[in-house]
Scaffold this motif. Structure first.
Motif, PDB file in Angstrom:
ATOM      1  N   MET A   1       0.826  -1.194   0.000  1.00  0.00           N
ATOM      2  CA  MET A   1       0.000   0.000   0.000  1.00  0.00           C
ATOM      3  C   MET A   1       0.870   1.256   0.000  1.00  0.00           C
ATOM      4  O   MET A   1       0.580   2.201  -0.717  1.00  0.00           O
ATOM      5  N   ARG A   2       1.929   1.220   0.798  1.00  0.00           N
ATOM      6  CA  ARG A   2       2.794   2.407   0.881  1.00  0.00           C
ATOM      7  C   ARG A   2       3.610   2.610  -0.401  1.00  0.00           C
ATOM      8  O   ARG A   2       4.009   3.726  -0.700  1.00  0.00           O
ATOM      9  N   ALA A   3       3.851   1.541  -1.145  1.00  0.00           N
ATOM     10  CA  ALA A   3       4.547   1.688  -2.423  1.00  0.00           C
ATOM     11  C   ALA A   3       3.663   2.448  -3.415  1.00  0.00           C
ATOM     12  O   ALA A   3       4.152   3.227  -4.226  1.00  0.00           O
ATOM     13  N   ILE A   4       2.361   2.230  -3.335  1.00  0.00           N
ATOM     14  CA  ILE A   4       1.413   2.918  -4.218  1.00  0.00           C
ATOM     15  C   ILE A   4       1.116   4.315  -3.705  1.00  0.00           C
ATOM     16  O   ILE A   4       1.050   5.267  -4.477  1.00  0.00           O
ATOM     17  N   GLU A   5       0.946   4.459  -2.382  1.00  0.00           N
ATOM     18  CA  GLU A   5       0.645   5.755  -1.784  1.00  0.00           C
ATOM     19  C   GLU A   5       1.559   5.992  -0.585  1.00  0.00           C
ATOM     20  O   GLU A   5       1.255   5.606   0.542  1.00  0.00           O
ATOM     21  N   PRO A   6       2.706   6.629  -0.805  1.00  0.00           N
ATOM     22  CA  PRO A   6       3.684   6.854   0.259  1.00  0.00           C
ATOM     23  C   PRO A   6       3.193   7.763   1.394  1.00  0.00           C
ATOM     24  O   PRO A   6       3.773   7.752   2.470  1.00  0.00           O
ATOM     25  N   ALA A   7       2.127   8.527   1.179  1.00  0.00           N
ATOM     26  CA  ALA A   7       1.634   9.425   2.222  1.00  0.00           C
ATOM     27  C   ALA A   7       0.935   8.672   3.351  1.00  0.00           C
ATOM     28  O   ALA A   7       0.698   9.238   4.419  1.00  0.00           O
ATOM     29  N   LEU A   8       0.600   7.395   3.146  1.00  0.00           N
ATOM     30  CA  LEU A   8      -0.079   6.622   4.190  1.00  0.00           C
ATOM     31  C   LEU A   8       0.853   6.387   5.373  1.00  0.00           C
ATOM     32  O   LEU A   8       2.007   5.994   5.199  1.00  0.00           O
ATOM     33  N   ILE A   9       0.329   6.632   6.556  1.00  0.00           N
ATOM     34  CA  ILE A   9       1.045   6.315   7.793  1.00  0.00           C
ATOM     35  C   ILE A   9       0.105   5.499   8.667  1.00  0.00           C
ATOM     36  O   ILE A   9      -1.086   5.439   8.421  1.00  0.00           O
ATOM     37  N   GLY A  10       0.629   4.869   9.673  1.00  0.00           N
ATOM     38  CA  GLY A  10      -0.219   4.067  10.549  1.00  0.00           C
ATOM     39  C   GLY A  10      -0.207   2.616  10.147  1.00  0.00           C
ATOM     40  O   GLY A  10       0.499   2.199   9.226  1.00  0.00           O
ATOM     41  N   ASP A  11      -1.000   1.827  10.853  1.00  0.00           N
ATOM     42  CA  ASP A  11      -1.070   0.389  10.608  1.00  0.00           C
ATOM     43  C   ASP A  11      -2.312   0.059   9.783  1.00  0.00           C
ATOM     44  O   ASP A  11      -3.417   0.523  10.086  1.00  0.00           O
ATOM     45  N   TYR A  12      -2.116  -0.753   8.764  1.00  0.00           N
ATOM     46  CA  TYR A  12      -3.211  -1.193   7.905  1.00  0.00           C
ATOM     47  C   TYR A  12      -3.102  -2.695   7.722  1.00  0.00           C
ATOM     48  O   TYR A  12      -2.020  -3.257   7.740  1.00  0.00           O
ATOM     49  N   PHE A  13      -4.245  -3.334   7.516  1.00  0.00           N
ATOM     50  CA  PHE A  13      -4.272  -4.763   7.266  1.00  0.00           C
ATOM     51  C   PHE A  13      -4.272  -5.063   5.780  1.00  0.00           C
ATOM     52  O   PHE A  13      -3.883  -6.128   5.359  1.00  0.00           O
ATOM     53  N   GLY A  14      -4.722  -4.139   4.985  1.00  0.00           N
ATOM     54  CA  GLY A  14      -4.763  -4.353   3.546  1.00  0.00           C
ATOM     55  C   GLY A  14      -5.632  -3.317   2.878  1.00  0.00           C
ATOM     56  O   GLY A  14      -6.235  -2.468   3.528  1.00  0.00           O
TER      57      GLY A  14
END
Length: 188
Positions: A1-14
């Motif tokens: 997910m972060r490779a597609i959208e580097p602005a994401l921070i925090g924990d994600y499951f998918g």
């Protein structure tokens, strides 16, 4: 997910990514569409109140006010697709099962380099919060969320806007929310 959208921070499951998805500025689009229609002979009348509509063998007669000025025109064909569709259709003896919904959005001004870098470029959907986002160029970030049945009322309720601002502050803390423009979107 972060490779597609580097602005994401925090924990994600998918997440899901749809490469064919795109986003745009609906205001620019509708204004451009209106201009194209006008070039092809369509006439738009804005900021008017329809007070009477009737139809017969000669077509549809529409009467409206623009401020204190009353106008009328006859048309061969008419399509009812206005914020007041129920009321207008009722004047023609029709009942349409349409009720306006007011959605709330904010446009976050990305006026500094840090905010531009920290805001996502990919459209996002936070399913749990019922929020969707769109990046509109370099300097605008649109966040849309809550909706309510409120007739044709375009008043902005800050109780609906504040959660959108808080969502940005929680998930994108490096984006400044100092310049936020709220707006209601009424959909017939």
């Amino acid at each position: 997910m972060r490779a597609i959208e580097p602005a994401l921070i925090g924990d994600y499951f998918g997440g899901f990514f749809t490469p064919s998805d795109s986003t745009g500025d609906i205001h620019k689009f509708t204004r451009g569409l209106a201009a194209a229609c006008e070039r092809n002979g369509v006439r738009f009348i804005f900021e008017a109140e329809i007070y009477d509509v009737s139809s017969g063998s000669e077509g549809a007669l529409v009467r409206w006010c623009e401020g204190l000025v009353k106008n009328e025109a006859r048309f061969q064909n008419a399509i009812v697709c206005a914020g007041g569709s129920r009321r207008i259709a009722a004047m023609l003896g029709e009942r349409v099962n349409i009720y306006p919904v007011k959605g709330y959005s904010i446009t976050v001004s990305l006026s500094d380099h840090a905010s531009q870098k920290a805001a996502p470029r990919v459209s996002l959907l936070d399913e749990a919060a019922k929020i969707v986002t769109s990046r509109l160029g370099e300097d605008r970030f649109r966040v849309t969320g809550t909706a309510e049945f409120d007739g044709e009322n375009r008043d902005i309720r800050w109780v609906r806007i504040r959660p959108l601002v808080q969502w940005v502050e929680q998930w994108f803390p490096r984006v400044s929310t100092d310049q936020v423009v709220p707006w209601p979107a009424c959909v017939p």
